[in-house]
Structures are given as C-alpha cells and as structure tokens.
Design an enzyme around this catalytic site. Structure first.
Site, short mmCIF file in Angstrom:
data_model
loop_
_atom_site.label_atom_id
_atom_site.label_comp_id
_atom_site.label_asym_id
_atom_site.label_seq_id
_atom_site.Cartn_x
_atom_site.Cartn_y
_atom_site.Cartn_z
N ASN A 32 0.84 -1.12 0.06
CA ASN A 32 0.07 0.13 0.07
C ASN A 32 0.80 1.17 -0.09
N LEU A 33 2.29 1.08 0.02
CA LEU A 33 2.98 2.14 -0.27
C LEU A 33 3.14 3.01 1.13
N ASN A 35 5.12 3.03 3.64
CA ASN A 35 6.36 3.27 4.15
C ASN A 35 7.62 2.80 2.80
N PHE A 80 5.45 -9.62 4.47
CA PHE A 80 6.20 -8.64 5.02
C PHE A 80 5.36 -7.45 5.58
N ALA A 81 4.27 -7.04 4.99
CA ALA A 81 3.51 -6.09 5.14
C ALA A 81 3.38 -5.79 6.66
N LYS A 84 6.43 -1.15 11.57
CA LYS A 84 7.71 -1.77 12.25
C LYS A 84 8.23 -0.81 13.36
N SER A 124 10.07 -10.92 14.51
CA SER A 124 11.23 -10.24 14.90
C SER A 124 11.91 -10.51 16.60
N TYR A 148 4.16 -3.01 19.18
CA TYR A 148 4.56 -3.82 18.07
C TYR A 148 4.97 -5.20 18.31
N LYS A 152 3.22 -9.22 16.96
CA LYS A 152 3.88 -9.95 16.03
C LYS A 152 4.03 -11.38 16.81
N PHE A 177 17.00 -10.62 13.44
CA PHE A 177 17.34 -9.85 14.52
C PHE A 177 17.60 -8.49 13.94
N ILE A 216 25.48 7.81 20.51
CA ILE A 216 25.58 6.46 20.92
C ILE A 216 24.84 6.45 22.47
P1 NAD Z 1 9.35 -1.72 5.35
O1 NAD Z 1 8.48 -0.76 6.27
O2 NAD Z 1 10.53 -1.09 4.81
O3 NAD Z 1 8.43 -2.56 4.57
C1 NAD Z 1 7.00 -2.85 4.98
C2 NAD Z 1 6.31 -2.53 3.79
O4 NAD Z 1 4.94 -3.17 4.13
C3 NAD Z 1 6.33 -1.21 3.21
O5 NAD Z 1 6.59 -1.39 1.79
C4 NAD Z 1 4.96 -0.69 3.72
O6 NAD Z 1 4.46 0.20 2.49
C5 NAD Z 1 4.01 -2.07 3.40
N1 NAD Z 1 2.97 -2.27 4.25
C6 NAD Z 1 2.52 -1.63 5.65
N2 NAD Z 1 1.27 -2.00 5.92
C7 NAD Z 1 0.72 -2.55 4.74
C8 NAD Z 1 -0.48 -2.73 4.32
N3 NAD Z 1 -1.69 -2.98 5.56
N4 NAD Z 1 -0.72 -3.29 3.09
C9 NAD Z 1 0.26 -3.49 2.03
N5 NAD Z 1 1.27 -2.91 2.40
C10 NAD Z 1 1.69 -2.52 3.58
O7 NAD Z 1 9.87 -2.55 6.64
P2 NAD Z 1 10.91 -3.74 6.58
O8 NAD Z 1 12.17 -3.47 7.40
O9 NAD Z 1 10.99 -4.23 5.18
O10 NAD Z 1 10.10 -5.02 7.24
C11 NAD Z 1 9.47 -6.09 6.73
C12 NAD Z 1 8.72 -6.89 7.87
O11 NAD Z 1 9.74 -7.41 8.53
C13 NAD Z 1 7.84 -6.03 8.86
O12 NAD Z 1 6.90 -7.25 9.02
C14 NAD Z 1 8.64 -6.15 9.94
O13 NAD Z 1 7.91 -5.86 11.25
C15 NAD Z 1 9.64 -7.17 9.96
N6 NAD Z 1 10.73 -6.87 10.84
C16 NAD Z 1 11.73 -6.20 10.23
C17 NAD Z 1 13.00 -5.72 10.86
C18 NAD Z 1 14.07 -4.84 10.46
O14 NAD Z 1 14.90 -4.24 11.41
N7 NAD Z 1 13.93 -4.16 9.25
C19 NAD Z 1 13.37 -6.53 11.89
C20 NAD Z 1 12.52 -7.64 12.41
C21 NAD Z 1 11.36 -7.86 11.69
C1 WQD Z 2 20.70 -1.11 17.79
C2 WQD Z 2 21.49 -0.31 18.90
C3 WQD Z 2 20.76 1.19 20.23
C4 WQD Z 2 20.35 4.29 17.46
C5 WQD Z 2 14.94 -2.46 16.76
C6 WQD Z 2 13.67 -2.94 17.25
C7 WQD Z 2 13.43 -4.39 16.81
C8 WQD Z 2 13.96 -4.72 15.22
C9 WQD Z 2 15.36 -4.22 15.15
C10 WQD Z 2 12.03 -4.91 13.87
C11 WQD Z 2 21.02 -0.41 20.29
C12 WQD Z 2 21.97 1.42 19.39
C13 WQD Z 2 20.41 3.16 18.06
C14 WQD Z 2 21.06 5.38 17.81
C15 WQD Z 2 22.49 4.10 19.26
N1 WQD Z 2 12.98 -4.18 14.36
N2 WQD Z 2 21.51 3.16 18.82
N3 WQD Z 2 22.15 5.13 18.72
O1 WQD Z 2 16.86 -1.58 19.31
O2 WQD Z 2 17.97 -3.70 18.41
O3 WQD Z 2 15.91 -3.12 17.62
O4 WQD Z 2 15.14 -2.78 15.46
O5 WQD Z 2 11.36 -5.53 14.48
O6 WQD Z 2 12.20 -4.83 16.97
O7 WQD Z 2 13.22 -2.97 18.40
O8 WQD Z 2 17.67 -1.86 16.86
O9 WQD Z 2 18.93 -0.37 15.52
O10 WQD Z 2 17.34 0.64 17.05
O11 WQD Z 2 19.36 -0.06 17.72
O12 WQD Z 2 23.36 3.84 19.94
O13 WQD Z 2 20.91 6.58 17.22
O14 WQD Z 2 22.08 0.85 18.57
O15 WQD Z 2 20.84 1.43 21.82
O16 WQD Z 2 21.94 -0.74 21.01
P1 WQD Z 2 17.28 -2.54 18.19
P2 WQD Z 2 18.32 -0.32 16.73
#
Ligand code: NAD
Ligand code: WQD
Length: 341
Positions: A32-33, A35, A80-81, A84, A124, A148, A152, A177, A216
C-alpha cells in the site's frame, strides 16, 4: 512456483523479491506504499531483467487480495507488510494492531479460501524482549515489551492455530534480529519515510552529514565496552533465508517451523562504528548520550535451527554490510525519491 510478496516494496521485501527472481520463482508483489516507493521494485526489475507485477493493495482489503491470489495462481505467500516502529507503536497502538494483526488475519482467511498451502511470516527478535540467556534460542519464553512486539506474537499465534486446524497449510516463521546493509549494486536499500530510528541508517546519514552526529545511546550497559550488543545481519542474507524457507516448506510435511535469522554473534555500537570506519574509510561524527528508554543491553541469536532445518547460513561480513550501506547512502542520499548520484 508463483509467490505473493506482501510489503514487497519495502526494505526486506525488495531484497527478497530480487533473491526470489534470481532463484527462478515467479513473483507478484502487493504494497500500500505507506512506508515505501514503487521505485524499489522498478529497480529490482532492472537488476534482474525480469518484469513482474506490483499491485497497489492493502492487505486488509480481502476482496482485492482474493483477486490477486486467484489471478496469479499464487502457491506461497511471504508476508512482510506491517508497521515496524517500536516507539511509534506506543503512540498508535491501535493502528499497529489493526494493520499488523488485521492484515495477517485477512491474509490467512484469503489463503484458506484460496487453498494456498505455504506461508513465510516476518516476525522479529523483539518478541523475545529481555532474556537472561544469550544467544537467544527459539524456545525462549516470549516477553515482548511494546505493542509492536505484541502484534508479532499475536500473528505467530494465529498462524500456529491456522496450521493446527488445517494439515494442508504450513508456515515458516522467521524472527529477524537486526537486518542491515543493502544490495551490492547500491540500487536498492533501506529508505524509510521520515527520519530513521535504527542504528545503521542513522550512522550512514550522520557520516554523510544529513543528520547530526550519531548519539551512542548509552555507554554504561553491562557489556565489554559499555555499549549495547546486537546481532546485525546483512539484508541479502535475510533475503536468502526466505528462499531457503520456501524450499523447506516444499520439503516438509505440515506444521509451523520457527527460526531465528541473525549472524549469530554480538556486535557493540562502538564495534559497528569502528567496522564502518575501517570498511569505508569514512569517519562517523558521534558522541555518547543517554540510554534510550527500554533499550536492552544485549540480544543476539542462536541460529542453529536455521542452519539445520533451512540449510541457511549468513555468508556476508559486517564489513560488507557497512560498505554496502554506505554505497547505497552515497548513491541515493534522498532514498528513492531524489536524484541518483
Ligand atoms: P518496511 O516498512 O520497509 O516494509 C514494509 C512494507 O509493507 C512497506 O513497503 C509498507 O508500505 C508495506 N505495508 C505496511 N502495511 C501494509 C498494508 N496494510 N498493506 C500493504 N502493504 C503494507 O519494513 P521492513 O524493514 O522491510 O520490514 C518488513 C517486515 O519485517 C515487517 O513485518 C517488520 O515488522 C519485520 N521486521 C523488520 C526488521 C527490521 O529491522 N527491518 C526486523 C524484524 C522484523
Ligand atoms: C541498535 C543498537 C541502540 C540508534 C529495533 C527494534 C526491533 C527490530 C530491530 C523490527 C542499540 C543503539 C541506536 C542510535 C544508538 N525491528 N543505537 N544510537 O533496538 O535492536 O531493535 O530494530 O522488528 O524490533 O526494536 O535496533 O537499530 O534501534 O539499535 O546507539 O541513534 O544501536 O541503543 O544498542 P534494536 P536499533
């Protein structure tokens, strides 16, 4: 096999679409764009030389999703959608439940009606919360500490219930991670709307001067150098994990397999800054500030199960992740929406 990728335009979605196309899968994306930008998948088509369909569709729109699945003979879904941001989920918890839980529920119902047998779900490390035992194993008790994270856990429960009720439906739940880096071409990468909150995109923008010096977030944690320990894993390794998950689904009988995807080793904030500077030759302006509220001292993955059950291993180093993140940042200082340098 025809694979539906929800959230395909996003950070992990775009890299995974590329890996799937390279592995010979047919890809259909919906997004749905909210993000992301269409441009990410336009570039995936250019990189692979393969055009594929992108529908601008919200996963909560069951009727439209039904049509997409039916018209494209979808046999597997990678979901993935979702929204987050941990911090945003405290401000807008209902939006998070509606989008993440509501979207997954609609998708599961569409899959059941259309008899789509395979699902790979984006979970996650945030489902684990604070854990005494590191590295974290999949069997650890779940302690999410944000709305959040709870969305999950709820989605994981729905998927497990759906699989228990239907032996023809199976799923792999992947708990990522800290995905970092970008494709080596520098053409696709992480381009969130608004200011990023994760460490590496903040670090690359601080190095480029488009954000103030990196703060940091605390150097008084009970860790060797006082800064937080996390498990940073290259986004292309994560993408490859999805190809491995689809292959496992085709091999396995029924049920749900839950796997951590990480590098399997802890890296501190200071180590990541040092690695980035060494790998790119670019210095990172930074200063020490206070801890972020609720931040964990340490969290890293036990990846034994992913190695054994998926035959997956992370192949790329932290140096490569830093170089690729910098390459992406330098070529696309405004993400997908500005000029390419
Ligand atoms: P992202 O925001 O870049 O991608 C998510 C995509 O989903 C986006 O393009 C957004 O426009 C789309 N979207 C959101 N809601 C929607 C809906 N209702 N219908 C259709 N599209 C929708 O995020 P990402 O980093 O690519 O993460 C992808 C998945 O992985 C998410 O489920 C996120 O929770 C999970 N995840 C991400 C991380 C990370 O650090 N990037 C870590 C752990 C888990
Ligand atoms: C990493 C480290 C911060 C920013 C988050 C979500 C988790 C997952 C991944 C989706 C930590 C430090 C950060 C800054 C810093 N996403 N930091 N200065 O917190 O492990 O996890 O993203 O599911 O759910 O909670 O990732 O990248 O935010 O932080 O020092 O400006 O960097 O304290 O130690 P985190 P992060």
């Amino acid at each position: 096999m025809s694979v539906l990728v929800t959230g395909g335009c996003g950070y992990l979605g775009s890299h995974t679409c590329l890996a799937l196309l390279e592995a010979g899968y047919e890809v259909v994306a919906v997004d749905n764009l909210c993000n992301s930008s269409r441009e990410s998948l336009k570039r995936v088509s250019e990189l692979t030389g393969q055009p594929f369909k992108l529908y601008e569709c919200d996963v909560r729109n069951g009727m439209q999703l039904m049509q997409v699945v039916e018209q494209n003979n979808v046999e597997a879904v990678i979901h993935f959608a979702a929204l987050k941001s941990v911090s945003e989920s405290f401000e807008k918890p209902l939006e998070y439940y509606e989008n993440n839980v509501g979207g997954t529920l609609t998708l599961l119902r569409v899959m059941a009606l259309q008899k789509v047998p395979y699902l790979v779900f984006s979970s996650s490390a945030t489902v684990y919360g604070e854990q005494e035992v590191q590295p974290v194993h999949e069997s650890a008790a779940l302690r999410p500490c944000s709305p959040y994270g709870r969305t999950k856990v709820t989605c994981e429960e729905m998927i497990e219930a759906a699989a228990r009720a239907n032996p023809d439906f199976s799923a792999v739940i992947l708990r990522y991670f800290n995905p970092v880096g970008a494709h080596e071409s520098g053409r696709i990468g992480e381009a969130p709307q608004g200011e990023p909150s994760n460490l590496l995109p903040r670090l690359t923008r601080a190095a480029a001067g488009s954000l103030p010096p990196l703060v940091i977030a605390g150097d008084d944690f009970p860790t060797p150098d006082g800064t937080g320990l996390r498990d940073y894993v290259h986004v292309c390794d994560i993408a490859q994990g999805h190809v491995a998950a689809l292959e496992a689904l085709e091999r396995r009988p029924s049920g749900v397999l839950t796997c951590n995807l990480g590098a399997g080793r802890p890296v501190s904030v200071r180590e990541l800054i040092d690695t980035f500077e060494r790998a790119t030759g670019v210095s990172v302006p930074c200063r020490v500030g206070p801890r972020r509220e609720g931040d964990l001292a340490a969290c890293w993955a036990d990846i034994t199960r992913a190695r054994q059950e998926l035959g997956w291993s992370p192949l790329r180093t932290m140096e490569e992740a830093c170089r690729d993140a910098w390459n992406w940042q330098s070529q696309n200082p405004f993400g997908y929406d500005g000029p390419v340098l």
